[in-house]
Design a protein around this motif. Structure first.
Motif, PDB file in Angstrom:
ATOM      1  N   ILE A  95      -2.717   2.246   7.932  1.00  0.00           N
ATOM      2  CA  ILE A  95      -1.797   3.213   7.342  1.00  0.00           C
ATOM      3  C   ILE A  95      -0.815   2.459   6.452  1.00  0.00           C
ATOM      4  CG2 ILE A  95      -0.094   5.019   7.908  1.00  0.00           C
ATOM      5  CD1 ILE A  95      -2.708   5.650   9.219  1.00  0.00           C
ATOM      6  N   ARG A  96      -0.812   2.789   5.164  1.00  0.00           N
ATOM      7  CA  ARG A  96       0.061   2.071   4.236  1.00  0.00           C
ATOM      8  C   ARG A  96       0.950   3.038   3.462  1.00  0.00           C
ATOM      9  NH1 ARG A  96      -3.241  -3.177   2.058  1.00  0.00           N
ATOM     10  NH2 ARG A  96      -3.301  -4.151   4.094  1.00  0.00           N
ATOM     11  N   PRO A  97       2.146   3.282   3.982  1.00  0.00           N
ATOM     12  CA  PRO A  97       3.053   4.207   3.296  1.00  0.00           C
ATOM     13  C   PRO A  97       3.781   3.506   2.144  1.00  0.00           C
ATOM     14  CG  PRO A  97       3.752   3.773   5.577  1.00  0.00           C
ATOM     15  CD  PRO A  97       2.734   2.761   5.210  1.00  0.00           C
ATOM     16  N   GLY A 229      -9.486   1.005  -0.154  1.00  0.00           N
ATOM     17  CA  GLY A 229      -8.133   1.166   0.382  1.00  0.00           C
ATOM     18  C   GLY A 229      -7.320  -0.109   0.235  1.00  0.00           C
ATOM     19  N   ASP A 230      -7.971  -1.253   0.406  1.00  0.00           N
ATOM     20  CA  ASP A 230      -7.293  -2.539   0.243  1.00  0.00           C
ATOM     21  C   ASP A 230      -6.759  -2.667  -1.170  1.00  0.00           C
ATOM     22  OD1 ASP A 230      -6.443  -5.133   0.622  1.00  0.00           O
ATOM     23  OD2 ASP A 230      -8.420  -6.016   0.304  1.00  0.00           O
ATOM     24  N   ILE A 231      -7.602  -2.367  -2.145  1.00  0.00           N
ATOM     25  CA  ILE A 231      -7.222  -2.555  -3.548  1.00  0.00           C
ATOM     26  C   ILE A 231      -6.189  -1.505  -3.967  1.00  0.00           C
ATOM     27  CG2 ILE A 231      -8.101  -2.576  -5.914  1.00  0.00           C
ATOM     28  CD1 ILE A 231     -10.830  -3.525  -4.600  1.00  0.00           C
ATOM     29  N   SER A 233      -4.074   0.091  -2.199  1.00  0.00           N
ATOM     30  CA  SER A 233      -2.746  -0.015  -1.591  1.00  0.00           C
ATOM     31  C   SER A 233      -1.907  -1.094  -2.280  1.00  0.00           C
ATOM     32  CB  SER A 233      -2.830  -0.209  -0.079  1.00  0.00           C
ATOM     33  OG  SER A 233      -3.615  -1.311   0.233  1.00  0.00           O
ATOM     34  N   ASP A 234      -2.549  -2.130  -2.827  1.00  0.00           N
ATOM     35  CA  ASP A 234      -1.751  -3.092  -3.594  1.00  0.00           C
ATOM     36  C   ASP A 234      -1.260  -2.468  -4.903  1.00  0.00           C
ATOM     37  OD1 ASP A 234      -2.330  -4.906  -1.554  1.00  0.00           O
ATOM     38  OD2 ASP A 234      -2.588  -6.580  -2.948  1.00  0.00           O
ATOM     39  N   VAL A 235      -2.066  -1.614  -5.523  1.00  0.00           N
ATOM     40  CA  VAL A 235      -1.606  -0.906  -6.729  1.00  0.00           C
ATOM     41  C   VAL A 235      -0.394  -0.041  -6.369  1.00  0.00           C
ATOM     42  CG1 VAL A 235      -2.186   0.774  -8.525  1.00  0.00           C
ATOM     43  CG2 VAL A 235      -3.936  -0.826  -7.713  1.00  0.00           C
TER      44      VAL A 235
HETATM   45 MG    MG Z   1      -4.786  -6.723   0.532  1.00  0.00          MG
END
Ligand code: MG
Ligand code: NAI
Length: 338
Positions: A95-97, A229-231, A233-235
């Motif tokens: 979960i990345r808010p 999701g990894d990519i 979330s950094d954006v």
């Molecule tokens: Mg990452």
């Protein structure tokens, strides 16, 4: 309440030290155990995730993880400890808010990333005498269904808290990955039928990347597979003030691991200038997950106060160090509410 703390490498111990001071101030009854993982642990013990660390993590209610320095070249015997912890503890929902720090852009979105499969299963091999590299991508109905439920439940809770309708964007590339993302898409859309109160839209991952960069305020909850999701979330982090501020949770059914999105930052490690606010925000998420709502709200208010008035570490344009920012958070915990 048992908390396992894994500081890791580089700035991990610096920011986790700050986070633990805040945690002890807000939850003095917490039983904290510290455990090793990462490159330093690998050099000392020959394993990046020692068995004692895995046992301590299993025994805890929640885990606070700093960052580890994983080499980008293959090192025999080295496996990323956080990837292994996510899998061994079945922490399936990442979960990345991201919420905006400026009022000009009212960004408030959460990326819900599947955490146990996709290309991260690490089944890679060489063929043709090394001239061809093949990676396997695993997508299952079971994992897709439970990440979908995690996203729809979260969207529902946010809608209730924020007093507005819920919306979930399903991000995939099923036009190219027809079989694997086809299964993910079909499973998530089937789960959506149980949530008639949640508006659901689909978006291809490349378009989602552009829209996240360009108009992040249009999003509420996004649900997607592990690598996308990894990519993404950094954006999305850009809108949350950068890597020094963004925190994440890895949730299973019974346990959760909280970690800043940033890594070990070898370029600034040892200088005492790392921004501790991402790690401190992990503490707020941890308290919320344990349903300690009042201390979590006090901490959120203190973090918001520091973001408004400073002091700021160099990544936010200031000259303060990790210690000064942490002291300011601690001081606000007491002055805001007493
Ligand atoms: Mg990452
Ligand atoms: P990174 O996140 O460590 O650093 C990227 C840039 O952001 C650097 O310039 C760094 O100084 C800055 N930065 C990161 N966190 C900061 C903070 N709290 N305050 C101020 N500035 C901050 O990513 P990078 O450089 O790609 O990776 C470095 C190492 O960390 C690698 O060994 C990588 O494998 C590892 N890593 C570990 C992660 C984890 O443990 N979950 C996640 C990402 C990277």
């Amino acid at each position: 309440m048992r908390i396992c703390v894994i500081p890791g490498d580089g700035i991990g111990p610096e920011v986790i030290g700050a986070a633990v001071r805040v945690l002890c101030a807000l939850a003095p009854d917490a039983l904290i155990t510290e455990a090793e993982a990462g490159w330093g642990a690998f050099e000392r013990h020959g394993v990046a995730l020692p068995a004692a660390t895995l046992a301590a993590a299993r025994a805890a209610d929640a885990i606070l993880f700093g960052a580890v320095a994983s080499p980008s070249h293959p090192v025999s015997g080295y496996r990323s400890p956080v990837v292994q912890l996510r899998r061994d503890l079945d922490l399936y929902a990442n979960i990345r808010p991201v919420s905006a720090i400026s009022l000009e852009r009212p960004v408030d979105l959460v990326i819900v990333r599947e955490n146990t499969e996709d290309l991260y299963i690490g089944r890679e091999r060489l063929e043709d005498d090394g001239a061809t590299a093949i990676a396997e991508r695993l997508i299952t109905r079971r994992a897709s269904a439970r990440i979908a439920r995690a996203a729809f439940d979260l969207a529902r809770r946010r809608a209730a808290d924020l007093g507005r309708p819920a919306r979930v964007t399903v991000v995939h590339k099923a036009n190219v990955l027809r079989v694997s993302d086809g299964l993910f898409r079909e499973t998530v859309l089937a789960a959506a039928r149980d949530y008639p109160d949640v508006a659901v839209e689909e978006m291809l991952v490349d378009v989602a990347a552009m829209r996240l960069a360009q108009m992040p305020e249009r999003f509420d909850v996004l649900v997607t597979t592990n690598m996308f999701g990894d990519i993404l979330s950094d954006v999305a982090c850009i809108h949350g003030g950068g890597l020094g501020l963004v925190a994440s949770a890895n949730m299973g059914d019974a346990q959760a691991l909280f970690e800043p999105v940033h890594g070990a930052a070898p370029d600034i490690a040892g200088q005492g200038t790392a921004n501790p606010l991402a790690a401190i925000t992990c503490v707020a998420m941890l308290l919320e997950w344990l349903d300690l709502r009042l201390p979590a709200a006090r901490l959120r208010a203190a973090i918001a106060g520091v973001l408004r008035d400073g002091p700021y570490t160099p990544d936010l344009g200031g000259a303060a160090n990790t210690f000064e920012v942490t002291e300011s958070v601690l001081a606000r915990l007491y002055t805001n509410f007493t």
